[in-house]
Design a protein around this motif. Sequence first.
Motif, PDB file in Angstrom:
ATOM      1  N   LEU A  61       0.802  -1.218   0.000  1.00  0.00           N
ATOM      2  CA  LEU A  61       0.000   0.000   0.000  1.00  0.00           C
ATOM      3  C   LEU A  61       0.836   1.271   0.000  1.00  0.00           C
ATOM      4  O   LEU A  61       0.303   2.367  -0.116  1.00  0.00           O
ATOM      5  CB  LEU A  61      -0.917   0.012   1.232  1.00  0.00           C
ATOM      6  CG  LEU A  61      -1.913  -1.135   1.324  1.00  0.00           C
ATOM      7  CD1 LEU A  61      -2.645  -1.085   2.644  1.00  0.00           C
ATOM      8  CD2 LEU A  61      -2.889  -1.064   0.163  1.00  0.00           C
ATOM      9  N   ASN A 111       0.569   3.800  -2.983  1.00  0.00           N
ATOM     10  CA  ASN A 111      -0.730   4.456  -2.986  1.00  0.00           C
ATOM     11  C   ASN A 111      -0.789   5.532  -1.912  1.00  0.00           C
ATOM     12  O   ASN A 111      -1.278   6.639  -2.148  1.00  0.00           O
ATOM     13  CB  ASN A 111      -1.831   3.412  -2.779  1.00  0.00           C
ATOM     14  CG  ASN A 111      -3.210   4.013  -2.837  1.00  0.00           C
ATOM     15  OD1 ASN A 111      -3.690   4.539  -1.834  1.00  0.00           O
ATOM     16  ND2 ASN A 111      -3.854   3.931  -3.985  1.00  0.00           N
ATOM     17  N   LEU A 112      -0.299   5.228  -0.715  1.00  0.00           N
ATOM     18  CA  LEU A 112      -0.316   6.203   0.372  1.00  0.00           C
ATOM     19  C   LEU A 112       0.600   7.379   0.058  1.00  0.00           C
ATOM     20  O   LEU A 112       0.234   8.531   0.282  1.00  0.00           O
ATOM     21  CB  LEU A 112       0.095   5.555   1.694  1.00  0.00           C
ATOM     22  CG  LEU A 112       0.167   6.506   2.889  1.00  0.00           C
ATOM     23  CD1 LEU A 112      -1.170   7.196   3.137  1.00  0.00           C
ATOM     24  CD2 LEU A 112       0.618   5.758   4.127  1.00  0.00           C
ATOM     25  N   ALA A 125       1.371   8.567  -2.834  1.00  0.00           N
ATOM     26  CA  ALA A 125       0.690   9.392  -3.838  1.00  0.00           C
ATOM     27  C   ALA A 125      -0.404  10.228  -3.181  1.00  0.00           C
ATOM     28  O   ALA A 125      -0.580  11.411  -3.504  1.00  0.00           O
ATOM     29  CB  ALA A 125       0.098   8.501  -4.935  1.00  0.00           C
ATOM     30  N   TYR A 126      -1.128   9.636  -2.247  1.00  0.00           N
ATOM     31  CA  TYR A 126      -2.183  10.357  -1.535  1.00  0.00           C
ATOM     32  C   TYR A 126      -1.604  11.520  -0.719  1.00  0.00           C
ATOM     33  O   TYR A 126      -2.223  12.577  -0.604  1.00  0.00           O
ATOM     34  CB  TYR A 126      -2.946   9.394  -0.617  1.00  0.00           C
ATOM     35  CG  TYR A 126      -4.022  10.068   0.191  1.00  0.00           C
ATOM     36  CD1 TYR A 126      -5.274  10.300  -0.364  1.00  0.00           C
ATOM     37  CD2 TYR A 126      -3.789  10.482   1.490  1.00  0.00           C
ATOM     38  CE1 TYR A 126      -6.265  10.936   0.361  1.00  0.00           C
ATOM     39  CE2 TYR A 126      -4.775  11.117   2.231  1.00  0.00           C
ATOM     40  CZ  TYR A 126      -6.011  11.338   1.655  1.00  0.00           C
ATOM     41  OH  TYR A 126      -6.984  11.973   2.383  1.00  0.00           O
ATOM     42  N   TRP A 157      -7.218   8.617   4.070  1.00  0.00           N
ATOM     43  CA  TRP A 157      -6.695   7.705   3.045  1.00  0.00           C
ATOM     44  C   TRP A 157      -7.324   6.321   3.192  1.00  0.00           C
ATOM     45  O   TRP A 157      -7.742   5.712   2.206  1.00  0.00           O
ATOM     46  CB  TRP A 157      -5.180   7.629   3.152  1.00  0.00           C
ATOM     47  CG  TRP A 157      -4.578   6.542   2.319  1.00  0.00           C
ATOM     48  CD1 TRP A 157      -4.416   6.539   0.963  1.00  0.00           C
ATOM     49  CD2 TRP A 157      -4.069   5.293   2.783  1.00  0.00           C
ATOM     50  NE1 TRP A 157      -3.826   5.362   0.564  1.00  0.00           N
ATOM     51  CE2 TRP A 157      -3.609   4.582   1.665  1.00  0.00           C
ATOM     52  CE3 TRP A 157      -3.955   4.714   4.045  1.00  0.00           C
ATOM     53  CZ2 TRP A 157      -3.049   3.315   1.769  1.00  0.00           C
ATOM     54  CZ3 TRP A 157      -3.396   3.458   4.146  1.00  0.00           C
ATOM     55  CH2 TRP A 157      -2.950   2.769   3.015  1.00  0.00           C
ATOM     56  N   ASP A 213     -10.802   6.358   1.845  1.00  0.00           N
ATOM     57  CA  ASP A 213     -10.771   6.317   0.378  1.00  0.00           C
ATOM     58  C   ASP A 213     -10.469   4.905  -0.110  1.00  0.00           C
ATOM     59  O   ASP A 213     -11.060   4.432  -1.083  1.00  0.00           O
ATOM     60  CB  ASP A 213      -9.714   7.269  -0.178  1.00  0.00           C
ATOM     61  CG  ASP A 213     -10.118   8.723  -0.090  1.00  0.00           C
ATOM     62  OD1 ASP A 213     -11.278   9.009   0.269  1.00  0.00           O
ATOM     63  OD2 ASP A 213      -9.256   9.579  -0.390  1.00  0.00           O
ATOM     64  N   LEU A 214      -9.542   4.243   0.554  1.00  0.00           N
ATOM     65  CA  LEU A 214      -9.162   2.885   0.179  1.00  0.00           C
ATOM     66  C   LEU A 214     -10.339   1.926   0.338  1.00  0.00           C
ATOM     67  O   LEU A 214     -10.608   1.106  -0.535  1.00  0.00           O
ATOM     68  CB  LEU A 214      -7.976   2.429   1.037  1.00  0.00           C
ATOM     69  CG  LEU A 214      -7.325   1.117   0.676  1.00  0.00           C
ATOM     70  CD1 LEU A 214      -6.663   1.215  -0.691  1.00  0.00           C
ATOM     71  CD2 LEU A 214      -6.299   0.743   1.727  1.00  0.00           C
ATOM     72  N   THR A 272      -4.585  -6.344   4.242  1.00  0.00           N
ATOM     73  CA  THR A 272      -3.986  -5.737   3.054  1.00  0.00           C
ATOM     74  C   THR A 272      -2.837  -6.571   2.527  1.00  0.00           C
ATOM     75  O   THR A 272      -2.653  -6.666   1.320  1.00  0.00           O
ATOM     76  CB  THR A 272      -3.541  -4.286   3.325  1.00  0.00           C
ATOM     77  OG1 THR A 272      -2.613  -4.294   4.414  1.00  0.00           O
ATOM     78  CG2 THR A 272      -4.702  -3.393   3.644  1.00  0.00           C
TER      79      THR A 272
END
Length: 77
Positions: free
Chosen positions: A13, A16-17, A19-20, A44, A47-48, A72
């Motif tokens: 993850l 993705n984090l 980028a967030y 975050w 959103d996930l 995850t």
Amino acid sequence: MPDQALANVPAALLANLEAYLVGKTSYQDETGQRWIYAADLTAWASDLIYGAGMAVALPLATVDPADFRAVTLKLAP
């Protein structure tokens, strides 16, 4: 959910984090380790959860971070 060290985020993850977090505030502890504010981490995660297609998001205050990490990692490609 408390503030968390970026190093504690499951590898699957992390991209993705990161980028967030672009444009959001983070901080470093006395050892130089990057930390994420709980509010940003909660947003975050929400959103996930919605992005995964769950009809109703889980109350994040009841999510155990260790269980979340285990799930995850299990779902990682």
